[in-house]
Write a protein that holds these residues in place. Structure first.
Motif, PDB file in Angstrom:
ATOM      1  N   VAL A 149     -30.085  10.382 -15.988  1.00 52.02           N
ATOM      2  CA  VAL A 149     -29.625   9.875 -14.695  1.00 52.02           C
ATOM      3  C   VAL A 149     -28.255  10.459 -14.358  1.00 52.02           C
ATOM      4  CG1 VAL A 149     -29.068   7.814 -13.359  1.00 52.02           C
ATOM      5  CG2 VAL A 149     -30.947   7.761 -14.999  1.00 52.02           C
ATOM      6  N   PHE A 150     -27.377  10.521 -15.344  1.00 53.84           N
ATOM      7  CA  PHE A 150     -26.044  11.083 -15.140  1.00 53.84           C
ATOM      8  C   PHE A 150     -26.129  12.551 -14.725  1.00 53.84           C
ATOM      9  CE2 PHE A 150     -22.339  13.404 -16.617  1.00 53.84           C
ATOM     10  CZ  PHE A 150     -21.278  12.615 -16.186  1.00 53.84           C
ATOM     11  N   LEU A 151     -26.947  13.326 -15.418  1.00 53.37           N
ATOM     12  CA  LEU A 151     -27.110  14.744 -15.090  1.00 53.37           C
ATOM     13  C   LEU A 151     -27.588  14.921 -13.655  1.00 53.37           C
ATOM     14  CD1 LEU A 151     -28.839  15.995 -18.375  1.00 53.37           C
ATOM     15  CD2 LEU A 151     -26.531  16.592 -17.602  1.00 53.37           C
ATOM     16  N   ALA A 152     -28.580  14.136 -13.264  1.00 56.09           N
ATOM     17  CA  ALA A 152     -29.153  14.268 -11.926  1.00 56.09           C
ATOM     18  C   ALA A 152     -28.138  13.909 -10.851  1.00 56.09           C
ATOM     19  CB  ALA A 152     -30.396  13.384 -11.807  1.00 56.09           C
ATOM     20  N   ASP A 153     -27.429  12.788 -11.019  1.00 51.08           N
ATOM     21  CA  ASP A 153     -26.479  12.346  -9.997  1.00 51.08           C
ATOM     22  C   ASP A 153     -25.350  13.353  -9.804  1.00 51.08           C
ATOM     23  OD1 ASP A 153     -27.913  10.111  -9.464  1.00 51.08           O
ATOM     24  OD2 ASP A 153     -26.556   8.689 -10.435  1.00 51.08           O
ATOM     25  N   ASN A 154     -24.805  13.857 -10.906  1.00 54.18           N
ATOM     26  CA  ASN A 154     -23.657  14.751 -10.799  1.00 54.18           C
ATOM     27  C   ASN A 154     -24.043  16.142 -10.311  1.00 54.18           C
ATOM     28  OD1 ASN A 154     -20.896  13.581 -12.114  1.00 54.18           O
ATOM     29  ND2 ASN A 154     -22.677  12.609 -13.045  1.00 54.18           N
ATOM     30  N   LEU A 155     -25.142  16.683 -10.827  1.00 59.23           N
ATOM     31  CA  LEU A 155     -25.550  17.999 -10.349  1.00 59.23           C
ATOM     32  C   LEU A 155     -25.975  17.939  -8.893  1.00 59.23           C
ATOM     33  CD1 LEU A 155     -25.983  20.944 -11.107  1.00 59.23           C
ATOM     34  CD2 LEU A 155     -28.354  20.378 -11.691  1.00 59.23           C
ATOM     35  N   LYS A 156     -26.617  16.867  -8.504  1.00 64.08           N
ATOM     36  CA  LYS A 156     -27.026  16.677  -7.100  1.00 64.08           C
ATOM     37  C   LYS A 156     -25.812  16.722  -6.180  1.00 64.08           C
ATOM     38  CE  LYS A 156     -28.673  12.888  -4.157  1.00 64.08           C
ATOM     39  NZ  LYS A 156     -29.692  13.545  -3.354  1.00 64.08           N
ATOM     40  N   GLN A 157     -24.743  16.027  -6.583  1.00 64.03           N
ATOM     41  CA  GLN A 157     -23.559  15.991  -5.736  1.00 64.03           C
ATOM     42  C   GLN A 157     -22.892  17.359  -5.639  1.00 64.03           C
ATOM     43  OE1 GLN A 157     -19.756  13.841  -6.685  1.00 64.03           O
ATOM     44  NE2 GLN A 157     -20.614  12.324  -5.286  1.00 64.03           N
ATOM     45  N   VAL A 158     -22.870  18.100  -6.738  1.00 64.96           N
ATOM     46  CA  VAL A 158     -22.266  19.432  -6.725  1.00 64.96           C
ATOM     47  C   VAL A 158     -23.077  20.392  -5.859  1.00 64.96           C
ATOM     48  CG1 VAL A 158     -21.713  21.448  -8.137  1.00 64.96           C
ATOM     49  CG2 VAL A 158     -21.159  19.156  -8.970  1.00 64.96           C
ATOM     50  N   VAL A 159     -24.390  20.399  -6.048  1.00 61.14           N
ATOM     51  CA  VAL A 159     -25.250  21.334  -5.330  1.00 61.14           C
ATOM     52  C   VAL A 159     -25.228  21.075  -3.833  1.00 61.14           C
ATOM     53  CG1 VAL A 159     -27.649  22.026  -4.967  1.00 61.14           C
ATOM     54  CG2 VAL A 159     -26.749  21.798  -7.289  1.00 61.14           C
ATOM     55  N   GLU A 160     -25.300  19.828  -3.447  1.00 61.30           N
ATOM     56  CA  GLU A 160     -25.401  19.509  -2.025  1.00 61.30           C
ATOM     57  C   GLU A 160     -24.075  19.625  -1.288  1.00 61.30           C
ATOM     58  OE1 GLU A 160     -27.271  15.726  -1.854  1.00 61.30           O
ATOM     59  OE2 GLU A 160     -29.244  16.536  -2.320  1.00 61.30           O
ATOM     60  N   ALA A 161     -22.978  19.772  -2.031  1.00 57.48           N
ATOM     61  CA  ALA A 161     -21.684  19.940  -1.388  1.00 57.48           C
ATOM     62  C   ALA A 161     -21.132  21.349  -1.576  1.00 57.48           C
ATOM     63  CB  ALA A 161     -20.690  18.923  -1.938  1.00 57.48           C
ATOM     64  N   VAL A 162     -21.927  22.266  -2.115  1.00 61.41           N
ATOM     65  CA  VAL A 162     -21.406  23.577  -2.472  1.00 61.41           C
ATOM     66  C   VAL A 162     -20.898  24.337  -1.250  1.00 61.41           C
ATOM     67  CG1 VAL A 162     -23.668  24.702  -2.304  1.00 61.41           C
ATOM     68  CG2 VAL A 162     -21.899  25.658  -3.815  1.00 61.41           C
ATOM     69  N   ASN A 163     -21.534  24.183  -0.101  1.00 60.93           N
ATOM     70  CA  ASN A 163     -21.115  24.923   1.088  1.00 60.93           C
ATOM     71  C   ASN A 163     -19.871  24.352   1.746  1.00 60.93           C
ATOM     72  OD1 ASN A 163     -23.253  26.755   0.911  1.00 60.93           O
ATOM     73  ND2 ASN A 163     -24.634  25.378   2.041  1.00 60.93           N
ATOM     74  N   SER A 164     -19.515  23.129   1.400  1.00 66.96           N
ATOM     75  CA  SER A 164     -18.355  22.496   2.019  1.00 66.96           C
ATOM     76  C   SER A 164     -17.240  22.228   1.024  1.00 66.96           C
ATOM     77  CB  SER A 164     -18.760  21.176   2.685  1.00 66.96           C
ATOM     78  OG  SER A 164     -19.340  20.300   1.736  1.00 66.96           O
ATOM     79  N   THR A 165     -17.344  22.780  -0.158  1.00 65.85           N
ATOM     80  CA  THR A 165     -16.342  22.548  -1.186  1.00 65.85           C
ATOM     81  C   THR A 165     -15.091  23.360  -0.903  1.00 65.85           C
ATOM     82  OG1 THR A 165     -18.024  22.090  -2.839  1.00 65.85           O
ATOM     83  CG2 THR A 165     -15.841  22.656  -3.646  1.00 65.85           C
TER      84      THR A 165
END
Length: 465
Positions: A149-165
């Motif tokens: 669950v931890f892996l999914a939540d954190n990677l999801k947040q990184v991937v979906e914000a990559v264009n606006s980071t």
């Protein structure tokens, strides 16, 4: 042939202790204060308590209150340390009585039941070992579910914000919400990689992953602590004591974080002078408790009611803190294989001993694949990190850390004479642990059922600073 799995907790404890031994030797300047082995024991004890649980403590403090949370963590740390001392004393007593060099958790419980005044308990003493083994397997597999669950939540947040980071972490304002993919799909995406990791059966290879995990999580934790220590807003609006309805969730997460009792006896056994171990245990647990209180309180003070299931999900949307999440993802991936090794080595030999040699490897790999799929399925069914932490802590960690040790002390010393005050103290600790187990499990399951199919708030990719 006697199945290898009957070694149960002895092998499990030895494995966990070996996995901890990947830190470099202590600096020469510190040797004047501690012996090499004593300092290594302290470091291993600290490492055994550092995992995903510490990242969920700010939300746990929110569930208890800005005052009640730290005070409860202090009390829980003291009680957990006391229970570890009880386990060490009982193991040493049976080692001396039976002339054995080492006694693991399961053996200690079995011999304590064998020495109890109850005939029924003496006749069923071996079930004490099996019970501890079962709880250890459930705990380790529960850790694996938490990691997914931890892996999914954190990677999801990184991937979906990559264009606006943003590159700079100063003045970073991002209020862009992207179309989100369900975190359960990320869990499925991790499954093939996790399956390949658990196929590694060589412990020496896994220790390399242990070292990588330790470095990744240590660097990440330092950066997180530095960030939450700055810019703390006025805490006057935060409740000193939260609702009693959410306190059981605090209990489950907190006891999940303190559940390192499985490494205590192997570390004590490795010391040349075991008489110094109680002092080292007290020092280590004091450091851990202070660290937990600090991160839990600072995290809640820093983010208030916006705190998420893992504090990494509250970090700003800039590359420094996105890299922290990625470092933790790498560290947890490596740690998954290490945690999985323990239940695998308990369960697989039991099955392999019952098939012919030509079928040993296929059965071994099939069980590993089935177990990793089971942890993934359970994580998908409970895709909320806070509830998984609380549920695992309430169900299995409370029994190992709070319920069993006081009962173990009564069974060990009752025939030799115990003061009524000591018996009352042990009964109180076990009763509180049992109440936490029942209420915490009920509350976590109730929250899970009540949440229905609505996506957890930690999955939303909206960054505001």
């Amino acid at each position: 042939t006697k199945p290898l799995s009957l070694s149960y907790v002895g092998h499990q404890s030895a494995v966990r202790e070996q996995l901890l031994e990947t830190s470099p030797p202590p600096a020469h300047a510190l040797l004047s204060f501690f012996s090499c082995r004593a300092l290594q024991t302290l470091v291993h004890l600290l490492k055994g308590n550092m995992g995903t649980g510490v990242l969920g403590l700010p939300l746990a403090v929110k569930n208890a209150g800005v005052l009640m949370g730290p005070l409860s963590l202090l009390v829980m740390g003291l009680v957990a340390c006391h229970c570890m001392h009880i386990l060490v004393r009982c193991a040493q007593r049976f080692c001396h009585r039976l002339n054995k060099p080492f006694m693991d958790y399961g053996d200690t419980v079995m011999h304590a039941l064998g020495a109890s005044p109850s005939v029924w308990l003496r006749n069923h003493a071996h079930w004490g070992r099996y019970t501890v083994s079962f709880l250890l397997v459930v705990t380790q597999l529960g850790f694996c579910c938490v990691y997914i669950v931890f892996l999914a939540d954190n990677l999801k947040q990184v991937v979906e914000a990559v264009n606006s980071t943003a590159v700079s972490c100063h003045g970073n304002e991002t209020a862009l919400a992207m179309a989100t993919m369900d975190s359960r799909l990320y869990m499925l995406a991790f499954l093939p990689g996790l399956a390949l990791l658990v196929f590694i059966r060589n412990l020496r290879v896994l220790t390399v992953f242990s070292l990588l995990a330790n470095i990744s999580m240590l660097v990440s934790l330092v950066i997180i602590t530095q960030y939450i220590s700055q810019g703390i807003p006025d805490p006057s609006q935060l409740p000193l004591v939260a609702s009693w309805k959410t306190y059981p969730l605090f209990f489950g997460t907190a006891i999940f974080s303190f559940e390192s009792i499985g490494v205590v006896l192997p570390l004590e056994n490795k010391m040349k002078d075991s008489r110094r171990f109680p002092a080292i245990l007290s020092l280590g647990m004091s450091i851990i408790t202070a660290l937990y209180i600090g991160i839990g309180a600072l995290g809640y003070l820093r983010f208030g009611d916006d705190i998420k299931a893992s504090i990494t999900l509250n970090l700003p949307n800039c590359w420094l803190y996105q890299s922290v999440k990625l470092l933790y993802v790498v560290g947890i991936l490596c740690t998954y294989a290490l945690q999985f090794y323990v239940p695998a080595e308990i369960m697989i030999p039991f099955a392999v001993a019952r098939v012919s040699k030509c079928w040993a490897l296929p059965v071994d790999l099939s069980i590993r694949l089935a177990m990793v799929c089971l942890t993934c399925i359970l994580a998908i069914l409970i895709p909320r990190l806070d509830l998984v932490l609380s549920l695992v802590g309430s169900v299995s960690s409370s029994a190992l850390a709070l319920i069993i040790p006081p009962l173990l002390e009564v069974a060990t010393y009752y025939t030799e004479g115990m003061s009524p005050l000591t018996i009352a103290k042990d009964a109180l600790i076990s009763a509180l642990g049992f109440v936490g187990f029942v209420v915490g499990t009920y509350q976590a399951l109730g929250e899970l059922i009540g949440s229905g199919d609505s996506p957890p708030s930690s999955n939303s990719t909206i960054f505001l600073q």
